[in-house]
Design an enzyme around this catalytic site. Structure first.
Site, mmCIF file in Angstrom:
data_model
loop_
_atom_site.group_PDB
_atom_site.id
_atom_site.type_symbol
_atom_site.label_atom_id
_atom_site.label_comp_id
_atom_site.label_asym_id
_atom_site.label_seq_id
_atom_site.Cartn_x
_atom_site.Cartn_y
_atom_site.Cartn_z
ATOM 1 N N CYS A 54 1.740 44.535 12.548
ATOM 2 C CA CYS A 54 2.875 45.028 12.548
ATOM 3 C C CYS A 54 3.619 45.203 13.673
ATOM 4 O O CYS A 54 3.918 45.079 13.401
ATOM 5 C CB CYS A 54 2.712 46.471 12.532
ATOM 6 S SG CYS A 54 3.865 47.607 12.796
ATOM 7 N N CYS A 131 4.716 53.809 12.227
ATOM 8 C CA CYS A 131 5.207 53.358 13.077
ATOM 9 C C CYS A 131 4.648 54.744 15.358
ATOM 10 O O CYS A 131 3.772 53.929 15.578
ATOM 11 C CB CYS A 131 6.540 53.128 14.203
ATOM 12 S SG CYS A 131 7.253 52.198 12.661
#
Lengths: 322, 405
Positions: A54, A131
């Site tokens: 990520c 996120c």
């Protein structure tokens, strides 16, 4: 696809004002040190969490009162996008005043909820839910450090979708109860797979241990088997080696057939297994004891043996008396 | 409808910061229509709105303007009169026409079943090739070297006796890196393989002259060089043929059916003329401003720029700022009224990093820290000065927040 999906590109428009505010002015960012901990009379805990794939990393600082286990101060640092920064800032704030155990129960869904401007409007667009997951994971990490236990003991078992926190059990139940047949249906019922979509199938944003497509295939197969046991059994039995077929037949004979025949003083032996046409499996048997020469054995007993084997192993089995 | 409920977020908070003008540094995404171009379009909406395929006076009066636009386009890319330039809707359409057309004309029925392209291409080329792969075409996606380049040798080495088409972009959209099309074209000619080039990012930034560089198919889009959106061009070299993507009427000599976008075509002609007239300015002034921004950003520690300066289009700067996530950076710029873009995974709908940056692979962090500034001939020195100031502040703030710096 529908009217609202065709233009696309919307990302920032869908951030709540609270997300925007915390991105612009995070309240709880920065580092805490041992001397801060001393001043507040607590223990300093520093936890790092980062998802390589990520590109986001987060560091959480806690000062915990060791008598009460209450978190007196929490701050963070983050390398991440706006959503990650805002979510981590909110998460740090939510830790303050809670005990470590209470904090460990904070989920990314609660963080997202706290960032909403309106009760019924999500704070971030679906793909950005991902996120906020790290903000949740870093609390677990801090808790394990504080408790001095391995983090795996704190992890919830079998979470398939991290973004929506949906467990394996929930997905399996949804498929069974509602007779779901597609991934989209699972998403509609459980929200699993609605956000970053990594958990749907391999090849997504993040590698997962278990994917919804596999769960669906397995549970559907189980459902089919339960509804139609004979067909599935037949297919499986036909794939076995002759030795395994032999053993399987022997065990059915032992369990279901020999005890019945023994009541009349009879017995049965398995002689051979021969493949016939169209997938037919000819099971050659030899009667023993009082069955031998009994007039009923061709019709009645053979039919009983054959049906029992068919029910337990394969509907393609035909009994042949030697 | 909840989609727009949070719109207030982008109600231009930068006004509060006292900077009253917006600064647009995302010209590789699209550009402002040059007011002179807009003026040429205007008559074709309410006055000269005839269909150019009509016989009557309404058709008659627009045709000279289309012929003039064709002159501008042919001379704009150095096409010969015997070549074709098909007016279409955009470069995506042009690229699809070439790649799918190759399948129907050649790949489908012969033993030539191989296409060579690059990992740098725009999705419209990449996905068209992927589509053909599902129909039995073999595709080689060349990986760039550390400089982000595809060399003629790479192309040569990949060519086999089954190769029918090479498709290599003229300049890259993300990094501005200019590819050696001239050398690649020599290799293709020598090996008897057709060459297609997506020149979307090249026109108006570097000289595209097909008299000097021989390519067989070339695509471009007006809105990248200060023309309007929704109009583009496909060049087909003399003697070559492609089946139409859109079937129907006789427009564009049967190559592309659909009523001609008259205003768009006239505008594109004007836009390419102005773009070529501005090439010197682009390579002197725009380059100077780009370099000024680049030098200023490089004064910060741990900042790296992708691609050698002399190998890039003069307007483009792709910068990686260590410790600063790309979406955060463009968020902060946007808060101050400055538009730039990022290839960061976090800013895309799929959360996937730009495949181009992954392909260059210079630095693992690059995929997450990259910010692209792309200037135009409308960019002013004052805008660059403001951008430098804002960017430096953003870097400072975000690095304070950052775990990895």
């Amino acid at each position: 696809m529908a009217k609202s999906d065709l233009i696309g590109g919307e990302l920032w428009e869908q951030y709540s004002q609270r997300v925007a505010d915390r991105m612009n002015n995070p309240r709880n960012f920065g580092e805490l040190t041992e001397s801060d901990a001393q001043k507040l009379g607590g223990r300093l805990v520093i936890a790092d969490e980062g998802a390589e794939s990520c590109g986001d990393t987060v560091r959480l600082f806690w000062i915990v009162d060791e008598k009460t286990n209450i978190i007196k101060k929490a701050t963070f640092k983050s390398f991440g996008c706006g959503t990650a920064i805002a979510a981590t800032d909110m998460m740090a704030e939510m830790c303050i005043g809670r005990t470590v155990d209470e904090a460990a129960k904070i989920t990314n869904l609660e963080v997202e909820h706290a960032l909403r401007d309106q009760e019924d409007v999500a704070a971030v667009p679906p793909q950005k839910m991902h996120c906020s997951v790290m903000a949740y994971e870093v609390i677990k990490r801090a808790t394990s450090i504080y408790r001095n236990v391995d983090i795996s003991t704190l992890a919830e078992t079998d979470i398939v979708c991290e973004c929506a926190r949906v467990s394996l059990q929930t997905i399996e139940d949804a498929i069974r109860i509602n007779d779901l047949k597609t991934v989209q249906e699972i998403t509609d019922y459980t929200k699993a797979g609605a956000f970053c979509k990594s958990c749907i199938q391999p090849g997504g944003h993040e590698k997962r241990d278990i994917y919804i497509v596999d769960i669906l295939a397995r549970v559907r197969a189980e459902i089919e088997r339960e509804r139609n046991p004979h067909r599935t059994l037949s297919a499986e039995f036909a794939k076995l080696s002759v030795i395994k077929q032999f053993k399987a037949i022997e065990s059915v004979l032992d369990e279901h057939i020999r005890p019945v025949l023994a009541r009349d003083g009879g017995g049965i032996e398995l002689e051979d297994i021969q493949p016939g046409e169209n997938g037919i499996i000819n099971v050659h048997i030899r009667y023993q004891g009082s069955c031998k020469g009994c007039a009923g054995n061709v019709a009645g007993t053979l039919s009983f043996v054959e049906q029992t084997l068919q029910k337990n192993l394969s509907e393609n089995i035909r009994g042949v008396v030697v | 409808m909840t989609v727009y409920s949070n719109c207030h977020v982008i109600t231009f908070n930068y006004r509060q910061s006292g900077i009253m003008e917006r600064i647009y540094l995302d010209n590789n995404a699209t550009t402002i229509v040059d007011p002179a171009v807009r003026d040429t379009m205007e008559p074709f909406y309410c006055h000269m709105y005839g269909n150019p395929n009509s016989l009557h006076l309404f058709g008659i009066e627009v045709r000279p303007y289309l012929h003039q636009a064709m002159e501008q386009l042919y001379s704009g890319i150095g096409a010969s009169d015997a070549d074709d330039i098909i007016i279409n809707s955009c470069a995506t359409e042009g690229n699809n026409t070439v790649i799918l057309g190759f399948y129907f004309n050649l790949l489908k029925d012969t033993r030539k079943k191989h296409i060579i392209t690059t990992q740098l291409e725009h999705p419209c080329v990449r996905e068209s090739c992927r589509f053909l792969e599902r129909h039995g075409v073999k595709v080689t996606y060349l990986a760039p070297d550390r400089d982000g380049l595809i060399t003629a040798k790479m192309v040569k080495d990949a060519i086999t006796d089954q190769t029918a088409l090479v498709s290599v972009m003229w300049a890259n959209n993300e990094t501005g890196i200019i590819l050696p099309i001239e050398e690649i074209s020599k290799v293709c000619k020598e090996q008897g393989v057709y060459l297609h080039s997506d020149a979307v990012q090249a026109i108006g930034k570097v000289k595209v002259d097909l008299q000097k560089v021989r390519v067989d198919f070339l695509t471009f889009s007006a809105h990248k060089f200060h023309g309007p959106k929704g109009v583009g061009g496909l060049y087909i070299r003399d003697g070559l043929n492609l089946p139409p993507l859109l079937h129907g009427g006789e427009q564009m000599g049967g190559h592309r059916a659909g009523t001609v976008n008259v205003a768009g075509t006239v505008a594109m002609g004007k836009a390419i003329e102005l773009a070529n007239a501005s090439l010197d300015f682009e390579n002197r002034e725009v380059r100077r401003l780009r370099d000024k921004l680049e030098d200023a950003l490089l004064k910060n520690a741990d900042v790296l720029v992708v691609g050698k300066r002399e190998l890039r289009t003069p307007n483009t700067l792709y910068v990686s700022i260590r410790g600063v996530e790309g979406e955060s950076m463009i968020w902060d710029l946007n808060q101050n009224g400055i538009a730039a873009s990022t290839g960061s995974a976090c800013a895309s709908e799929s959360l996937e990093a730009s495949p181009i940056l992954t392909a260059i692979g210079a630095d693992r962090e690059l995929a997450h820290t990259g910010v692209r500034f792309s200037l135009s001939r409308f960019t002013t020195e004052k805008e660059i000065d403001i951008t430098i100031e804002v960017a430096n502040k953003a870097i400072e703030r975000l690095r304070q927040l950052s775990t990895s710096y």
